[in-house]
Design a protein around this motif. Sequence first.
Motif, mmCIF file in Angstrom:
data_model
loop_
_atom_site.group_PDB
_atom_site.id
_atom_site.type_symbol
_atom_site.label_atom_id
_atom_site.label_comp_id
_atom_site.label_asym_id
_atom_site.label_seq_id
_atom_site.Cartn_x
_atom_site.Cartn_y
_atom_site.Cartn_z
ATOM 1 N N GLU A 1 0.836 -1.213 0.000
ATOM 2 C CA GLU A 1 0.000 0.000 0.000
ATOM 3 C C GLU A 1 0.864 1.254 0.000
ATOM 4 N N THR B 1 -5.206 1.553 -6.388
ATOM 5 C CA THR B 1 -5.591 1.776 -4.991
ATOM 6 C C THR B 1 -6.730 0.846 -4.586
ATOM 7 N N THR C 1 -5.556 -2.820 -4.293
ATOM 8 C CA THR C 1 -4.792 -3.053 -3.068
ATOM 9 C C THR C 1 -5.725 -3.163 -1.866
ATOM 10 N N ASN C 2 -6.735 -2.307 -1.811
ATOM 11 C CA ASN C 2 -7.702 -2.365 -0.708
ATOM 12 C C ASN C 2 -8.513 -3.662 -0.744
#
Length: 101
Positions: free
Chosen positions: A58, A83, A86-87
């Motif tokens: 992250e 993003t 990754t979350n």
Amino acid sequence: MMDFEEYIRQGEPQKREKGYAWQTAIGLQAVDGLKPSDYLIETARKDIEGEITIDEAEQLIKSYYQSKEARTPEEAETHEADTASTNIRRLLTEKTFAFTL
């Protein structure tokens, strides 16, 4: 889309789980027409291999985009995909998370 099948089919259990999570996360972004960056793919492979943690992944993604000064609309979409992927990867591998119908 990047294929993490080699980890899913032949990997150790932890690599299989992470490979599946990354592949699912990236696939969910593809549904919206978003494509991850090559940098995310490289970072995901490092995470799967155990070279870095998801926290480090992250941070690497965050730093990668902070270092870019000007962004095109395509780069903004790639940033969003990276993003979100990754979350999602983090959520899918949390022990308290259940991905069921």
